[in-house]
Design a protein around this motif. Structure first.
Motif, PDB file in Angstrom:
ATOM      1  N   PHE A 155      31.745  89.527 -47.388  1.00 27.13           N
ATOM      2  CA  PHE A 155      30.648  89.629 -48.343  1.00 27.13           C
ATOM      3  C   PHE A 155      30.987  88.758 -49.547  1.00 27.13           C
ATOM      4  O   PHE A 155      32.148  88.679 -49.961  1.00 27.13           O
ATOM      5  CB  PHE A 155      30.435  91.071 -48.808  1.00 27.13           C
ATOM      6  N   ALA A 156      29.982  88.106 -50.095  1.00 27.11           N
ATOM      7  CA  ALA A 156      30.189  87.269 -51.279  1.00 27.11           C
ATOM      8  C   ALA A 156      30.615  88.120 -52.466  1.00 27.11           C
ATOM      9  O   ALA A 156      30.242  89.291 -52.587  1.00 27.11           O
ATOM     10  CB  ALA A 156      28.910  86.500 -51.604  1.00 27.11           C
ATOM     11  N   GLU A 175      35.002  84.517 -52.731  1.00 24.72           N
ATOM     12  CA  GLU A 175      33.710  84.079 -52.205  1.00 24.72           C
ATOM     13  C   GLU A 175      33.863  83.727 -50.730  1.00 24.72           C
ATOM     14  O   GLU A 175      34.973  83.474 -50.241  1.00 24.72           O
ATOM     15  CB  GLU A 175      33.185  82.876 -52.990  1.00 24.72           C
ATOM     16  N   LEU A 176      32.772  83.722 -50.016  1.00 25.63           N
ATOM     17  CA  LEU A 176      32.805  83.349 -48.614  1.00 25.63           C
ATOM     18  C   LEU A 176      33.315  81.922 -48.479  1.00 25.63           C
ATOM     19  O   LEU A 176      32.911  81.031 -49.228  1.00 25.63           O
ATOM     20  CB  LEU A 176      31.421  83.482 -47.992  1.00 25.63           C
ATOM     21  N   GLY A 177      34.198  81.694 -47.539  1.00 26.69           N
ATOM     22  CA  GLY A 177      34.812  80.387 -47.362  1.00 26.69           C
ATOM     23  C   GLY A 177      36.164  80.269 -48.024  1.00 26.69           C
ATOM     24  O   GLY A 177      36.875  79.285 -47.817  1.00 26.69           O
ATOM     25  N   THR A 195      39.295  97.164 -52.921  1.00 28.08           N
ATOM     26  CA  THR A 195      38.276  96.155 -52.646  1.00 28.08           C
ATOM     27  C   THR A 195      36.899  96.687 -53.024  1.00 28.08           C
ATOM     28  O   THR A 195      36.591  97.866 -52.814  1.00 28.08           O
ATOM     29  CB  THR A 195      38.300  95.720 -51.164  1.00 28.08           C
ATOM     30  N   SER A 196      36.083  95.805 -53.593  1.00 22.30           N
ATOM     31  CA  SER A 196      34.747  96.206 -54.018  1.00 22.30           C
ATOM     32  C   SER A 196      33.748  96.200 -52.869  1.00 22.30           C
ATOM     33  O   SER A 196      32.671  96.790 -52.973  1.00 22.30           O
ATOM     34  CB  SER A 196      34.245  95.280 -55.134  1.00 22.30           C
ATOM     35  N   ARG A 197      34.066  95.493 -51.800  1.00 18.60           N
ATOM     36  CA  ARG A 197      33.206  95.411 -50.624  1.00 18.60           C
ATOM     37  C   ARG A 197      34.074  95.513 -49.377  1.00 18.60           C
ATOM     38  O   ARG A 197      35.282  95.246 -49.435  1.00 18.60           O
ATOM     39  CB  ARG A 197      32.452  94.063 -50.590  1.00 18.60           C
ATOM     40  N   PRO A 198      33.494  95.865 -48.237  1.00 15.25           N
ATOM     41  CA  PRO A 198      34.281  95.875 -47.005  1.00 15.25           C
ATOM     42  C   PRO A 198      34.931  94.508 -46.762  1.00 15.25           C
ATOM     43  O   PRO A 198      34.322  93.458 -47.013  1.00 15.25           O
ATOM     44  CB  PRO A 198      33.238  96.194 -45.924  1.00 15.25           C
ATOM     45  N   ILE A 199      36.164  94.527 -46.263  1.00 11.43           N
ATOM     46  CA  ILE A 199      36.920  93.294 -46.033  1.00 11.43           C
ATOM     47  C   ILE A 199      37.761  93.472 -44.781  1.00 11.43           C
ATOM     48  O   ILE A 199      38.207  94.583 -44.467  1.00 11.43           O
ATOM     49  CB  ILE A 199      37.791  92.966 -47.267  1.00 11.43           C
TER      50      ILE A 199
END
Length: 206
Positions: A155-156, A175-177, A195-199
């Motif tokens: 996720f960005a 960021e993505l990439g 983490t703020s988002r799933p990773i």
């Protein structure tokens, strides 16, 4: 927590060394389990990846109920969702990383399935252990057989903190990439991840 192993296809991780947990076979994985002397507790799939000799080998030992070949869900998705409904909260999947890349990415995408949000799923082969860390704080344990650990943002603008790693991070925005979090290493047996988002976390060996 109820645990089960799942075999999809050939794997370089020997299934006979996986302890006493029950097994589920998906498609060709059913045949491979039987050849290894393991009777799967559950079977899934349309069995379009086996030949007539292998199908007869299965039919001589098990009563299977194939699904239709033309369907919206993959065989693994059907298996994981059914096992989750049966109360398995921990599932290790073998044979999901070799072969076609579309299968690899599709299998990885399943970790984000809303129906599997409460299930700890790991995709394992001889060199890698891949799992999804959902948003929040985690204390992953170092796998002694794996030298490296990487985090892949899906996720960005994922904000990641890493403690007890060779390359720590403090609220780094990914960021993505980005390849910033590739090939890190544990410095302690247990680490801390926020983490703020799933990773995706992947422990790997060369």
């Amino acid at each position: 927590m109820k645990h089960i192993n799942v075999l999809i296809r050939e794997t370089d991780a020997p299934v006979s060394d996986m302890g006493d947990s029950p097994w589920a076979g998906v498609d060709h994985g059913v045949y491979l389990l039987l050849k290894a002397g393991i009777i799967p507790s559950y079977t899934y799939g349309d069995f379009d990846s086996i030949n007539e000799i292998e199908r007869q080998y299965i039919d001589d030992r098990l009563d299977i109920d194939p699904v239709e070949s033309e369907k919206d869900d993959t065989d693994l998705e059907i298996a994981l969702l059914d096992l989750a409904e049966k109360g398995y909260g921990s599932i290790d999947v073998y044979g999901a990383t070799g072969g076609r890349l579309d299968h690899l990415f599709g299998n990885t995408q399943l970790l984000l399935h809303p129906g599997l949000a409460e299930v700890k799923i790991r995709i394992i082969d001889a060199q890698n252990v891949l799992e999804l860390l959902r948003e929040g704080e985690h204390e992953p344990l170092r796998n002694p057989a794996m030298e490296y650990v990487s985090f892949i943002p899906i996720f960005a603008s994922t904000v990641l903190t890493l403690v007890n790693f060779k390359y720590p991070l403090d609220h780094a925005r990914l960021e993505l990439g980005s390849t910033l979090t590739i090939s890190n290493e544990f410095t302690h047996k247990k680490a801390h991840v926020k983490t703020s988002r799933p990773i995706l976390m992947i422990q790997s060996s060369d």
